[in-house]
Design an enzyme around this catalytic site. Sequence first.
Site, PDB file in Angstrom:
ATOM      1  N   GLU A  73       0.834  -1.205   0.000  1.00 10.30           N
ATOM      2  CA  GLU A  73       0.000   0.000   0.000  1.00 10.30           C
ATOM      3  C   GLU A  73       0.860   1.244   0.000  1.00 10.30           C
ATOM      4  OE1 GLU A  73      -2.333   3.319   1.962  1.00 10.30           O
ATOM      5  OE2 GLU A  73      -0.442   2.384   2.531  1.00 10.30           O
ATOM      6  N   HIS A  99       3.931   7.800   9.984  1.00  4.50           N
ATOM      7  CA  HIS A  99       5.177   7.520   9.258  1.00  4.50           C
ATOM      8  C   HIS A  99       6.411   7.935  10.053  1.00  4.50           C
ATOM      9  CE1 HIS A  99       3.534   6.900   4.902  1.00  4.50           C
ATOM     10  NE2 HIS A  99       2.914   6.158   5.808  1.00  4.50           N
TER      11      HIS A  99
END
Length: 329
Positions: A193, A302
Site C-alpha cells: 500500500e 510515518h
Amino acid sequence: MFELLEKLCMTPAPSGCEKQIRELIEKEISPYVDSVETDVMGNLIAHKKGNGKKLMFAAHMDEIGVVATCHGEKGQVHIAALGGVDPYASLYQRVRFLNGVEAVLAPDGKADILKTLKMQQLYADVGAKTEEEAKALVPVGEAGVFVGEYTEQNGCIRSKALDDRFGCFVLIETIKRMTKQENDLYFVFTVSEELGLRGAKTAVYNVEPDYAVVLDVTRTGDVPSEDKKALELKKGAIIKVMDRGFIAHSVVRERMVELCEKNGIDYQMGVLTQGATDAGAIHLFGGGVPSGVIAVPTRYIHTPGETVAQSDIENVLALTLAIAEEGIL
C-alpha cells in the site's frame, strides 16, 4: 486485547516483504473463516461465506522502510525509501534490516540538514569501516524497517507500524468475534500500500466486491505540528468523508453513521485533503465499488512514534464488527 496488536507491530514487513506478517495473520484467522488464500501479489484473502452482496474489508500489511541501494568506500550503506519516508523524521533514527543488522541513519557531508535534506543524502551506518565490510553486513536489495518500541501510557499506544497494523488487528478481532452476518464477507490484508496501493489494485479483481470498507490511520489536528482539522485522539472512530484520492460513497458513509448512532459508538467525521488509502484503488474497480473508510486518529504518522488512543481503536472495532454482523444492505 492489545497483546496481539503489539505482536503485529513488532513483526517487520516493509513494502514488498510481507511474508512474516502474512504468516502471522493467517495463523490467527484460519480457524474462524471458511477459506484463506494468498494471491499472486501476496495479498491474504479470507472468505467467510454468507448470503447477500459481497462486502470486502481491507487493511494493508506493509509498513514504510528503507532498502539498501549501494555502498560507500568508508562503509556507508546507501538507501532508498520504501514508501512515504520523511528524511527529517528519519534523521538519526535506527533501522533494522530483515537480516537482523541494525543501523543509524545519518546525513552525508553534502546534506544541508537545516534546509534541503533529501532521503538520498542519508546513509545507514552499520559500524563498517570499508565497502567490503558493509556489503557483507547489508547486501544491495536488503530491506529494513524503523525501530520503534511498542508502549502503552495514559490510554495511548505508541509504536512503529501502527499504520496499518492497527487495521489488521481490527479485522482479525472482527473475524474472531463475529456471531452473525448479513453479507458475503471477504477480509483482505493487502501488500505494498505504501508504494501506491499496489496490492489493493489487484486484490479487488480477485474479490469483485459489491461494497468495500477500508481500515487505516488518519492524521489528527490536535497537535501544533499538524494542519488544523476537526480530528482528535480519544474522540472516537473516524468515518472518512474524503481524502486526496477518494470520496466516500454516501450509501456506505451513511450506513456507518447509522450503526454508530444505533450502537452508541463514538465517532467523528473526517475531511482531509492529504493522504490516501486502499479505498482509492478499490472504489474505481470495474463500474465502481461503493466504498468507505474507517480510520483511527493517529499522531506522527510515518515515524517510529505513531500514537493512537486505545479507546479510539475500541470504537473502530465496534463499528467494524457492527458492519460485518449487520451488513451494508
